[in-house]
Design an enzyme around this catalytic site. Sequence first.
Site, PDB file in Angstrom:
ATOM      1  N   ASP A  81      36.175 -43.168  44.584  1.00  0.00           N
ATOM      2  CA  ASP A  81      35.380 -43.516  43.410  1.00  0.00           C
ATOM      3  C   ASP A  81      34.411 -42.390  43.026  1.00  0.00           C
ATOM      4  OD1 ASP A  81      36.569 -45.966  43.750  1.00  0.00           O
ATOM      5  OD2 ASP A  81      34.704 -47.108  43.850  1.00  0.00           O
ATOM      6  N   ASP A  82      33.948 -42.501  41.793  1.00  0.00           N
ATOM      7  CA  ASP A  82      32.790 -41.744  41.267  1.00  0.00           C
ATOM      8  C   ASP A  82      33.066 -40.306  40.860  1.00  0.00           C
ATOM      9  OD1 ASP A  82      31.464 -44.077  41.750  1.00  0.00           O
ATOM     10  OD2 ASP A  82      29.891 -43.209  43.013  1.00  0.00           O
ATOM     11  N   HIS A 131      36.351 -46.724  36.264  1.00  0.00           N
ATOM     12  CA  HIS A 131      35.168 -47.130  37.039  1.00  0.00           C
ATOM     13  C   HIS A 131      33.929 -47.170  36.142  1.00  0.00           C
ATOM     14  CE1 HIS A 131      33.083 -47.854  40.764  1.00  0.00           C
ATOM     15  NE2 HIS A 131      32.478 -46.691  40.834  1.00  0.00           N
ATOM     16  N   HIS A 135      28.402 -45.856  34.945  1.00  0.00           N
ATOM     17  CA  HIS A 135      28.036 -46.276  36.304  1.00  0.00           C
ATOM     18  C   HIS A 135      26.564 -46.691  36.332  1.00  0.00           C
ATOM     19  CE1 HIS A 135      28.177 -46.510  40.645  1.00  0.00           C
ATOM     20  NE2 HIS A 135      29.437 -46.144  40.635  1.00  0.00           N
ATOM     21  N   HIS A 230      34.364 -41.965  48.426  1.00  0.00           N
ATOM     22  CA  HIS A 230      33.821 -41.367  47.198  1.00  0.00           C
ATOM     23  C   HIS A 230      34.115 -39.872  47.198  1.00  0.00           C
ATOM     24  CE1 HIS A 230      31.623 -45.146  47.431  1.00  0.00           C
ATOM     25  NE2 HIS A 230      31.483 -45.045  46.131  1.00  0.00           N
TER      26      HIS A 230
HETATM   27 ZN   LIG Z   1      30.942 -46.100  42.046  1.00  0.00          ZN
END
Ligand SMILES: [Zn+2]
Length: 310
Positions: A81-82, A131, A135, A230
């Site tokens: 993620d991210d 995602h 965020h 991540h």
């Molecule tokens: Zn995230």
Amino acid sequence: MKKAGAPAAARELKPAFLLASLFAGLCAAPCHAAEQPACGPDALGVSREIYIDRAKGTAVGLQTYPRTLDLHDHEVVLTFDDGPAGPTAQVLDALAKECARVTFFIIGRNAESLPALVKRAAAEGHTIAHHSYSHPDKTLRLMSEPAAKADIEKGIAAVDKALGVKAAPFFRFPGFADTPELVADLTSRGYTVFGSDLWASDWSKMTPKAELDLVLSRLEKKGKGIVLFHDSQAITAQMLPEFLRELKKRGYSLVHIKPGDTPTPIVDAAPDWTSTTEPIIAKTLGPKAKLAPEAHDHGAQEPAPKTSEP
Ligand SMILES: [Zn+2]
């Protein structure tokens, strides 16, 4: 995410991308190590693919939802993620070396900053997923429903634009802070919402070795599952080569998820299932974040390490 990481990543991209493109061509789709001499027989590779039904969305991942993908013992799905972010190129290098294929849940605004890394990940055979756009620190759950939907849609558009084609209809809520309404809206449109079965806690301060030991011990305990990392975290990029080696050494197989046209293979949680993420969200975000009791069967979420969460 961090602007400082962008120019360096962009500078390094060109030769890496050319090599990667060549590599991806040699080692396409179901990448059995045994069938891919370019990867060598010792590479982790991909043992099989699971197709996620794009006509019928669902929500999977036992830390948040009472069902998950029907994996065999010692099978793992790796998710990141991210990104894209500073360490993403290093993550991609480690994955390419092992002929591994994973799924990236990408932040829309990061895709706008570093579109070449989104394209590189896709060119190397990874699945690109969503995602949110921003965020948000307050999480999508605590935004108004229209604002949360707008952030989700803007994120989808940004990632698709960076990629040049539609990304997979897969979504992960930042901090796992969903709402039943947002989950229902996404799944009704063919998006599958991904939680995780275990995570590396790589938002916490620790050494790469500590992260490696932690995620391996969690995996050994569960025996299989959807693992959350991540690619925005330098420690994850640093420990990844050894983690992939350990998977191979310990007899784990890598499963790659892709959009498909057949029913998603899912398995229900045990009757005594409870959400791992909901108590963390309640603690992090306070009483306002609490879902109605009847909503707990459908989803909720995970830890929101204040700024750079899951
Ligand atoms: Zn995230």
